[in-house]
Design an enzyme around this catalytic site. Structure first.
Site, PDB file in Angstrom:
ATOM      1  N   LYS A  98     -19.906   9.187  25.939  1.00 38.62           N
ATOM      2  CA  LYS A  98     -20.905   9.495  26.615  1.00 38.62           C
ATOM      3  C   LYS A  98     -22.090   9.427  25.806  1.00 38.62           C
ATOM      4  CE  LYS A  98     -23.094  13.590  28.421  1.00 38.62           C
ATOM      5  NZ  LYS A  98     -23.271  14.840  28.873  1.00 38.62           N
ATOM      6  N   GLY A 159     -29.106  21.566  31.119  1.00 39.22           N
ATOM      7  CA  GLY A 159     -28.874  22.968  31.029  1.00 39.22           C
ATOM      8  C   GLY A 159     -29.943  23.861  31.866  1.00 39.22           C
ATOM      9  N   ALA A 186     -25.582  16.492  34.351  1.00 33.22           N
ATOM     10  CA  ALA A 186     -26.819  17.516  33.835  1.00 33.22           C
ATOM     11  C   ALA A 186     -27.656  18.091  34.979  1.00 33.22           C
ATOM     12  CB  ALA A 186     -27.627  16.798  33.000  1.00 33.22           C
ATOM     13  N   GLY A 187     -28.139  19.075  34.833  1.00 34.83           N
ATOM     14  CA  GLY A 187     -28.855  19.894  35.637  1.00 34.83           C
ATOM     15  C   GLY A 187     -28.359  20.537  36.821  1.00 34.83           C
ATOM     16  N   ASN A 208     -21.561  21.645  32.608  1.00 32.92           N
ATOM     17  CA  ASN A 208     -21.058  22.378  31.572  1.00 32.92           C
ATOM     18  C   ASN A 208     -21.692  23.751  31.864  1.00 32.92           C
ATOM     19  OD1 ASN A 208     -20.279  23.738  29.306  1.00 32.92           O
ATOM     20  ND2 ASN A 208     -20.899  22.132  27.957  1.00 32.92           N
ATOM     21  N   THR A 209     -23.036  23.999  31.786  1.00 32.30           N
ATOM     22  CA  THR A 209     -23.502  25.354  31.418  1.00 32.30           C
ATOM     23  C   THR A 209     -23.540  26.274  32.701  1.00 32.30           C
ATOM     24  OG1 THR A 209     -25.436  24.144  30.230  1.00 32.30           O
ATOM     25  CG2 THR A 209     -25.740  26.477  30.942  1.00 32.30           C
TER      26      THR A 209
END
Lengths: 259, 70
Positions: A98, A159, A186-187, A208-209
């Site tokens: 990645k 994040g 992301a986001g 993830n977050t």
């Protein structure tokens, strides 16, 4: 329906899960299981000879029996990203990378010029590159020319949990590259964000977050998995076009005259 | 041949060690059995080349291992 594949490898789940920021290793392991993710992202960081945190972490991931997608998180130059990718290939024994080349510290948005250059170098060296990019179509074209067979545009800054900041741009990207596996990376903050991306026709979601920082990461992992599945099913089902005016769903004909 | 101690930068910190090549350095630093990757002065050094990679005073050695990532 053709199953989703990244570089010829069939993917069982459309959720790719990050492994960072969980309250504990045990909760991370439970969240991965609950999510059904077949691919998790990992990184490389300095290892202390005494603490050996990395060895324990790697043991935990291997026990989960999932594929790993190593990242080049935190790299700000082509050289750093390429060297990190080379180290990752050896440690994780995979050509997958990645590719992140960060261009701006506040937004963590990719330096797309360095990204394309690093993608070209790595693809020529046998890597299978998953580039973290924006929804810019010209950059996407360049990444494909560089050898990428997957594109991973951001939904919003890493994040931030803002969801899809530019749904129009993501829709255009999907339309422009109908045959390239596209992953929103992301986001994502909520299951509804993930579902919205899948409804647009995206192939998978990397997050993830949103899971790691939820009050109950294991429950959120399951919610994300269900939302992604719902969004995918909805996309295949063919959503109705929106309209400006109301239209009654109950038949008008046959209504009793009660005046 | 006696190996003289040399001062390098290990993962950003000064470190003195007695090693004539990278493989010896990893053993001396207690990483011998760990799953790690190495870079010397910003260049990746594959595992198979550690023994033939000499160390010099002032070298910057990075030793990394799997870690959580997004």
């Amino acid at each position: 329906m053709k199953p989703l594949a990244f570089y010829g490898q069939t993917v069982t789940s459309r959720l790719l899960l990050g492994t960072s920021q969980y309250p504990s290793p045990a909760i991370l392991a439970e969240a991965v299981k609950a999510s059904g993710a077949g691919i998790v992202t990992v990184s490389l960081r300095r290892e202390g000879a005494r603490l050996r945190e990395g060895q324990d972490f790697w043991g935990l991931i291997r026990a989960l029996g999932v594929k790993v997608l190593p990242n080049t998180a935190g790299c700000h130059s082509v050289k750093e990203a390429v060297t990190t990718a080379q180290m990752a290939r050896e440690v994780f024994d995979t050509p997958w990378i990645k590719l992140e080349v960060i261009g701006e510290a506040d937004t963590l948005q990719p330096d797309v010029f360095a990204l394309v250059e690093a993608a070209r170098i790595l693809s020529a060296d046998g890597f299978e590159v998953f580039p973290y990019t924006t929804e810019d179509l010209v950059v996407a074209e360049r990444l494909l020319e560089a050898g990428c067979q997957v594109l991973m545009p951001w939904g919003a800054p890493i994040g931030s949990g803002q969801g899809l900041n530019n749904p129009w741009g993501l829709r255009a990207m999907r339309a422009h590259f109908p045959d390239v596996p596209l992953v929103v990376d992301a986001g994502i903050g909520l299951p509804s964000h993930a579902a919205a991306a899948m409804e647009l026709g995206y192939d998978a979601i990397l997050l993830n977050t949103a899971v790691a920082k939820a009050g109950d990461p294991v429950a959120m992992a399951l919610a994300m998995a269900r939302a992604i599945e719902a969004g995918r099913t909805a996309h295949l089902a063919g959503p109705m076009p929106p309209r400006d005016m109301a239209a009654p769903s109950t038949p008008v004909l046959g209504k009793a005259n009660l005046t | 041949m006696e190996t003289l101690a040399l001062l390098i930068t290990l993962n950003g910190e000064p470190r003195e060690l007695a090693a004539s090549n990278l493989a010896e350095a990893l053993a001396a630093l207690d990483y011998a059995d760990a799953i790690v990757a190495t870079a010397l002065n910003g260049e990746f050094v594959p595992q198979r080349k550690r023994r033939e990679t000499p160390l010099a005073p002032g070298d910057r050695l990075e030793i990394v291992a799997p870690r959580q990532g997004g």
